[in-house]
Design an enzyme around this catalytic site. Structure first.
Site, short mmCIF file in Angstrom:
data_model
loop_
_atom_site.label_atom_id
_atom_site.label_comp_id
_atom_site.label_asym_id
_atom_site.label_seq_id
_atom_site.Cartn_x
_atom_site.Cartn_y
_atom_site.Cartn_z
CD GLU A 197 -3.14 -1.08 2.07
OE1 GLU A 197 -3.11 -0.20 2.95
OE2 GLU A 197 -4.06 -1.90 1.96
CD GLU A 320 -3.92 -5.91 2.75
OE1 GLU A 320 -4.86 -5.22 3.21
OE2 GLU A 320 -2.71 -5.66 2.96
#
Length: 516
Positions: A197, A320
């Site tokens: 991220e 994810e």
């Protein structure tokens, strides 16, 4: 068994009301193709972050614990993950990865420094679960380790030292250090995440900046001719940030990258996620809207990848995904502990079908997370462990692992609520190495059963058996007092005749049909 029969009786009564309306029939046509696409087992991967009770008290209780364990890892968790044939496990994060310095988690445990988890609750941990513990666990599970490396606060040297430590056989400084710490042979780790991220907790970077940083790190990654053949995964987009994918595919040479990640969670509203188990139909419908958007996300990100990589050398890695709600009352807000209901079974079944149907490009996915965090497959409380509805979907879907995708066309019924509609039916199909057909079906409709007609074409299926996951209410879940309230049972409400399969799919249910 008595409880399961009561559930079926309840649904029969529900049907008698729902069928007062004309029933729409969903039609599915299976269309086997000469272009073989394999549904990688790695689509059924998992994710364990140093977050809340995921590692400590979830996976790891320590070798001195009275809870049965192997080198500190709970035996019940080990067996549960083996039973769903876990193909890979991602660690140590998540956001935690870009603050993790791996050398603090090796060597004698009593000499390891403590660290503060700045992302998840501000708790202090002792680094007792580190590289050796994780990689040895993966060996016991028969799962491929997927290491997420620290790019946000680390260095190229720290990263490449970690690769050398776990993969280099002998004669190097890190191989020597590994042997001093009790491991003679390398683990040959293949899968490496180059940060996590990076648009957010990994450093709030622009995609252009990260693409350059990625190229720097990827250039120095080497496996020295070992069997691992490093598989480098770039930190990918947040949901529909298509520009992020565009920049990575445009700017990173294809000889430096094997996979691009994507993260997307299902929730009611980001700022007001609601309870995991006490929700109404409006909240359920909204959650399923975000879950089913995965089809759009995957399709559009793949289109960008096809533009720059028409030969599909770079894979899409959804590392994810899952449902995200408010934490359970009385628990630490930073621990993300939530219950798991039939709503989560709907998310799991439908999402996995989406991944299966796009398995020409989607080659890995990781449910968030394995134990005690978000959409977990297992929850623990001291010596006790329960398996969630999501776990049971994962186990039912093992029939698709490394099977050949059977393309299909679906013209399905809709699930309508408050003037809006969603596709009610989700489906994927495959043929295993024994040429046996398996079909997974999900009906997300909260009230209506759906009749489904499947044309199996020339597959010559003679007989099938089926398993169903079902409950009385969408909000139903397993508890430590009633650990098997929801579990799979036998399903018989289908007919197969001359290549035509008719199925009566109950509301909010998951069914897997398998050729005998």
């Amino acid at each position: 068994m008595k409880n399961f029969k009561n559930i079926l009786l309840f649904h029969s009564l529900l049907f008698s009301v729902a069928l007062g309306f004309s029933q729409e029939v969903s039609k599915i046509v299976l269309e086997p193709s000469e272009d073989t696409t394999i549904i990688s087992r790695h689509i059924y991967g998992h994710f364990a972050e140093h977050l809340g009770r995921s590692i400590y008290d979830g996976l790891y209780v320590g070798p001195e614990s009275p809870i049965p364990n192997t080198d500190g890892v709970r035996n019940d968790i080990i067996q549960a993950l083996k039973d769903i044939q876990i193909p890979n496990l991602r660690w140590p994060g998540g956001c935690f990865a870009d603050t993790y310095h791996w050398k603090e988690g090796i060597g004698p445990k009593e000499n390891r420094p403590t660290i503060v988890n700045q992302w998840w609750g501000g708790v202090t941990e002792d680094n007792s679960f580190g590289t050796h513990d994780f990689l040895n666990l993966c060996e016991r599970l028969g799962a491929e380790p997927y290491l997420a490396a620290n790019i946000g606060s680390g260095t190229v040297r720290e990263f490449t030292d970690w690769i050398q430590y776990v993969n280099h056989a002998e004669g190097s400084p890190m191989a020597k250090l590994r042997k001093e710490n009790g491991r003679n042979k390398p683990w040959n780790v293949k899968y490496w995440g180059v940060g996590n991220e990076m648009w957010g907790c990994g450093g709030n970077m622009t995609p252009e900046y990260y693409a350059n940083l990625y190229k720097q790190y990827a250039t120095f990654m080497a496996d020295w001719g070992n069997s691992s053949n490093l598989y480098r995964i770039a930190s990918g987009a947040n949901t529909d940030d298509y520009h992020w994918t565009e920049v990575l595919m445009r700017d990173i040479p294809k000889n430096l990258i094997e996979g691009v990640a994507l993260h997307s969670y299902s929730f009611v509203e980001w700022e007001n996620k609601g309870s995991a188990s006490n929700f109404n139909e409006a909240q359920y419908f909204s959650t399923m809207q975000t879950a089913l958007k995965m089809e759009e996300l995957v399709t559009k990100h793949i289109a960008i990848m096809d533009k720059y990589d028409p030969k599909k050398k770079v894979d899409l890695i959804v590392d994810e995904w899952g449902g995200w709600y408010d934490v359970e009352e009385g628990t630490n807000p930073g621990f993300l502990y939530q219950q798991n209901t039939m709503r989560d079974a709907m998310i799991a079944g439908a999402t996995l079908n989406i991944f299966n149907n796009h398995s020409d490009r989607v080659k890995m996915a990781n449910l968030a997370q394995t134990v005690n965090v978000l959409q977990a497959v297992a929850l623990t409380d001291g010596p006790n462990m329960i398996l969630t509805p999501t776990y049971h979907v994962m186990k039912m879907y093992t029939v698709h692992h490394d099977a050949e995708l059977i393309p299909l066309k679906l013209k399905g019924a809709e699930y309508s609520f408050n003037g809006e509609s969603l596709p009610a039916i989700s489906v994927s199909a495959s043929k295993n190495k024994s040429n046996k057909v398996n079909i997974s079906l999900v009906n997300i409709d909260s009230k209506k059963k759906n009749k489904i007609e499947l044309d199996l074409g020339n597959l010559e299926v003679k007989d099938m058996t089926a398993t169903i996951l079902i409950a009385n209410k969408l909000q139903d879940h397993n508890t430590f007092d009633i650990p098997e309230k929801i579990k799979p049972g036998q399903f018989k409400d289908f007919k197969l005749k001359k290549g035509k399969l008719e199925v009566e799919l109950p509301p909010f249910s998951v069914v897997v049909l398998s050729e005998k």
